[in-house]
Design a protein around this motif. Structure first.
Motif, PDB file in Angstrom:
ATOM      1  N   GLY A  20     -23.037  44.861   2.661  1.00 42.73           N
ATOM      2  CA  GLY A  20     -23.065  46.229   2.184  1.00 42.73           C
ATOM      3  C   GLY A  20     -22.040  46.381   1.085  1.00 42.73           C
ATOM      4  N   ILE A  21     -21.855  47.595   0.644  1.00 43.61           N
ATOM      5  CA  ILE A  21     -20.848  47.883  -0.370  1.00 43.61           C
ATOM      6  C   ILE A  21     -19.879  48.892   0.216  1.00 43.61           C
ATOM      7  CG2 ILE A  21     -20.397  48.818  -2.665  1.00 43.61           C
ATOM      8  CD1 ILE A  21     -23.259  47.965  -3.406  1.00 43.61           C
ATOM      9  N   THR A  22     -18.609  48.549   0.204  1.00 42.77           N
ATOM     10  CA  THR A  22     -17.562  49.433   0.688  1.00 42.77           C
ATOM     11  C   THR A  22     -16.432  49.422  -0.326  1.00 42.77           C
ATOM     12  OG1 THR A  22     -18.125  48.943   2.982  1.00 42.77           O
ATOM     13  CG2 THR A  22     -15.964  49.901   2.591  1.00 42.77           C
ATOM     14  N   GLN A  23     -16.061  50.584  -0.791  1.00 41.87           N
ATOM     15  CA  GLN A  23     -14.960  50.748  -1.738  1.00 41.87           C
ATOM     16  C   GLN A  23     -15.091  49.822  -2.944  1.00 41.87           C
ATOM     17  OE1 GLN A  23     -11.383  50.456   0.599  1.00 41.87           O
ATOM     18  NE2 GLN A  23     -11.856  52.301   1.742  1.00 41.87           N
ATOM     19  N   GLY A  24     -16.293  49.751  -3.499  1.00 41.39           N
ATOM     20  CA  GLY A  24     -16.524  48.991  -4.722  1.00 41.39           C
ATOM     21  C   GLY A  24     -16.561  47.487  -4.570  1.00 41.39           C
ATOM     22  N   ALA A  25     -16.723  46.996  -3.349  1.00 46.40           N
ATOM     23  CA  ALA A  25     -16.768  45.555  -3.106  1.00 46.40           C
ATOM     24  C   ALA A  25     -17.920  45.220  -2.154  1.00 46.40           C
ATOM     25  CB  ALA A  25     -15.451  45.075  -2.490  1.00 46.40           C
ATOM     26  N   LEU A  26     -18.451  44.010  -2.277  1.00 46.69           N
ATOM     27  CA  LEU A  26     -19.388  43.518  -1.267  1.00 46.69           C
ATOM     28  C   LEU A  26     -18.595  43.363   0.013  1.00 46.69           C
ATOM     29  CD1 LEU A  26     -21.263  40.773  -3.338  1.00 46.69           C
ATOM     30  CD2 LEU A  26     -22.001  43.115  -2.846  1.00 46.69           C
ATOM     31  N   HIS A  27     -19.183  43.755   1.150  1.00 45.01           N
ATOM     32  CA  HIS A  27     -18.435  43.789   2.411  1.00 45.01           C
ATOM     33  C   HIS A  27     -19.284  43.245   3.549  1.00 45.01           C
ATOM     34  CE1 HIS A  27     -15.477  45.415   5.267  1.00 45.01           C
ATOM     35  NE2 HIS A  27     -16.527  45.696   6.016  1.00 45.01           N
ATOM     36  N   ARG A  28     -18.637  42.446   4.394  1.00 48.70           N
ATOM     37  CA  ARG A  28     -19.299  41.920   5.585  1.00 48.70           C
ATOM     38  C   ARG A  28     -18.253  41.674   6.668  1.00 48.70           C
ATOM     39  NH1 ARG A  28     -24.197  37.658   6.310  1.00 48.70           N
ATOM     40  NH2 ARG A  28     -24.592  38.341   8.432  1.00 48.70           N
ATOM     41  N   GLU A  29     -18.645  41.891   7.928  1.00 45.98           N
ATOM     42  CA  GLU A  29     -17.780  41.624   9.074  1.00 45.98           C
ATOM     43  C   GLU A  29     -18.522  40.712  10.032  1.00 45.98           C
ATOM     44  OE1 GLU A  29     -16.059  45.159  10.742  1.00 45.98           O
ATOM     45  OE2 GLU A  29     -15.768  46.037   8.747  1.00 45.98           O
ATOM     46  N   ILE A  30     -17.802  39.704  10.526  1.00 46.21           N
ATOM     47  CA  ILE A  30     -18.425  38.696  11.388  1.00 46.21           C
ATOM     48  C   ILE A  30     -17.519  38.445  12.585  1.00 46.21           C
ATOM     49  CG2 ILE A  30     -19.383  36.362  11.487  1.00 46.21           C
ATOM     50  CD1 ILE A  30     -19.277  36.567   8.294  1.00 46.21           C
ATOM     51  N   GLU A  31     -18.121  38.318  13.748  1.00 46.22           N
ATOM     52  CA  GLU A  31     -17.371  38.007  14.963  1.00 46.22           C
ATOM     53  C   GLU A  31     -17.834  36.657  15.490  1.00 46.22           C
ATOM     54  OE1 GLU A  31     -17.091  39.812  19.412  1.00 46.22           O
ATOM     55  OE2 GLU A  31     -16.939  41.235  17.743  1.00 46.22           O
ATOM     56  N   PHE A  32     -16.867  35.796  15.762  1.00 46.88           N
ATOM     57  CA  PHE A  32     -17.139  34.458  16.283  1.00 46.88           C
ATOM     58  C   PHE A  32     -16.762  34.399  17.756  1.00 46.88           C
ATOM     59  CE2 PHE A  32     -16.691  34.195  11.777  1.00 46.88           C
ATOM     60  CZ  PHE A  32     -17.665  33.302  11.398  1.00 46.88           C
ATOM     61  N   ARG A  33     -17.030  33.282  18.387  1.00 42.19           N
ATOM     62  CA  ARG A  33     -16.725  33.158  19.809  1.00 42.19           C
ATOM     63  C   ARG A  33     -15.233  33.032  20.067  1.00 42.19           C
ATOM     64  NH1 ARG A  33     -20.385  28.684  22.372  1.00 42.19           N
ATOM     65  NH2 ARG A  33     -19.293  27.527  20.769  1.00 42.19           N
ATOM     66  N   ASN A  34     -14.480  32.507  19.087  1.00 41.68           N
ATOM     67  CA  ASN A  34     -13.043  32.340  19.277  1.00 41.68           C
ATOM     68  C   ASN A  34     -12.350  32.153  17.922  1.00 41.68           C
ATOM     69  OD1 ASN A  34     -13.217  29.487  18.551  1.00 41.68           O
ATOM     70  ND2 ASN A  34     -14.109  29.184  20.592  1.00 41.68           N
ATOM     71  N   PHE A  35     -11.049  32.031  17.946  1.00 41.30           N
ATOM     72  CA  PHE A  35     -10.248  31.906  16.730  1.00 41.30           C
ATOM     73  C   PHE A  35     -10.572  30.635  15.962  1.00 41.30           C
ATOM     74  CE2 PHE A  35      -6.476  30.127  14.661  1.00 41.30           C
ATOM     75  CZ  PHE A  35      -6.253  31.110  13.710  1.00 41.30           C
ATOM     76  N   VAL A  36     -10.719  29.529  16.655  1.00 37.69           N
ATOM     77  CA  VAL A  36     -10.968  28.251  15.981  1.00 37.69           C
ATOM     78  C   VAL A  36     -12.263  28.307  15.175  1.00 37.69           C
ATOM     79  CG1 VAL A  36     -11.469  25.788  16.351  1.00 37.69           C
ATOM     80  CG2 VAL A  36      -9.621  26.904  17.618  1.00 37.69           C
ATOM     81  N   GLU A  37     -13.304  28.890  15.733  1.00 41.29           N
ATOM     82  CA  GLU A  37     -14.571  28.987  15.003  1.00 41.29           C
ATOM     83  C   GLU A  37     -14.459  29.942  13.818  1.00 41.29           C
ATOM     84  OE1 GLU A  37     -17.454  29.737  18.050  1.00 41.29           O
ATOM     85  OE2 GLU A  37     -17.263  27.702  18.816  1.00 41.29           O
ATOM     86  N   ALA A  38     -13.721  31.038  13.986  1.00 44.44           N
ATOM     87  CA  ALA A  38     -13.503  31.972  12.873  1.00 44.44           C
ATOM     88  C   ALA A  38     -12.729  31.286  11.752  1.00 44.44           C
ATOM     89  CB  ALA A  38     -12.749  33.211  13.359  1.00 44.44           C
ATOM     90  N   PHE A  39     -11.694  30.571  12.111  1.00 48.37           N
ATOM     91  CA  PHE A  39     -10.872  29.903  11.102  1.00 48.37           C
ATOM     92  C   PHE A  39     -11.640  28.753  10.444  1.00 48.37           C
ATOM     93  CE2 PHE A  39      -7.407  27.447   9.327  1.00 48.37           C
ATOM     94  CZ  PHE A  39      -6.610  28.436   8.799  1.00 48.37           C
ATOM     95  N   GLY A  40     -12.446  28.058  11.226  1.00 53.04           N
ATOM     96  CA  GLY A  40     -13.280  26.990  10.657  1.00 53.04           C
ATOM     97  C   GLY A  40     -14.255  27.544   9.627  1.00 53.04           C
ATOM     98  N   PHE A  41     -14.848  28.704   9.929  1.00 54.75           N
ATOM     99  CA  PHE A  41     -15.740  29.372   8.985  1.00 54.75           C
ATOM    100  C   PHE A  41     -14.985  29.723   7.707  1.00 54.75           C
ATOM    101  CE2 PHE A  41     -16.995  33.567   7.361  1.00 54.75           C
ATOM    102  CZ  PHE A  41     -18.261  33.262   6.874  1.00 54.75           C
ATOM    103  N   MET A  42     -13.794  30.256   7.856  1.00 55.60           N
ATOM    104  CA  MET A  42     -13.007  30.624   6.678  1.00 55.60           C
ATOM    105  C   MET A  42     -12.697  29.395   5.824  1.00 55.60           C
ATOM    106  SD  MET A  42     -10.478  33.568   8.217  1.00 55.60           S
ATOM    107  CE  MET A  42      -9.851  34.117   6.626  1.00 55.60           C
ATOM    108  N   THR A  43     -12.474  28.271   6.459  1.00 58.36           N
ATOM    109  CA  THR A  43     -12.226  27.040   5.718  1.00 58.36           C
ATOM    110  C   THR A  43     -13.467  26.624   4.936  1.00 58.36           C
ATOM    111  OG1 THR A  43     -10.613  26.343   7.374  1.00 58.36           O
ATOM    112  CG2 THR A  43     -11.510  24.633   5.943  1.00 58.36           C
TER     113      THR A  43
END
Length: 121
Positions: A20-43
């Motif tokens: 979506g678009i929020t405050q002039g930027a493309l925006h997305r929120e994602i929830e993973f099963r745990n921190f390691v998977e979230a951080f792996g995605f960010m990598t």
């Protein structure tokens, strides 16, 4: 990079599901099963962002990743922003196939509205 018009952005938004678009930027929120998977995605995304030389504004709190993509130099959304959003979706798709994503947020198109409707995967 040239900043896209409102109409160009709306057309391109159809090509990147979950954004979506929020405050002039493309925006997305994602929830993973745990921190390691979230951080792996960010990598995974960081590697693609570096290739594009376009870096998101994002945050991570335990298993949640919030991503905003806009060009600071152009003052808005550009084609490169959409290229990075597509790379995010490709990384997310790879992890979804492995069962690593708990929920991927779909942001309504009401610009400036931070509300998120969650969808179950």
């Amino acid at each position: 990079m040239t900043r896209l018009t409102h109409d160009e952005t709306e057309v391109r938004l159809e090509e990147i599901p979950g954004w979506g678009i929020t405050q002039g930027a493309l925006h997305r929120e994602i929830e993973f099963r745990n921190f390691v998977e979230a951080f792996g995605f960010m990598t995974m995304v960081a590697i693609e962002a570096e290739k594009l030389n376009h870096h998101p504004d994002w945050s991570n709190a335990w298993n949640k990743v919030v991503i905003d993509i806009a060009s600071h130099s152009e003052g808005g959304i550009t084609e490169t922003c959409f290229a990075l959003a597509a790379a995010v979706n490709r990384a997310l798709y790879r992890l979804e196939r492995l069962g690593r994503v708990a929920r991927a947020g779909v942001v309504p198109r009401d610009r400036g509205v931070p509300a998120v409707a969650w969808v179950s995967l």
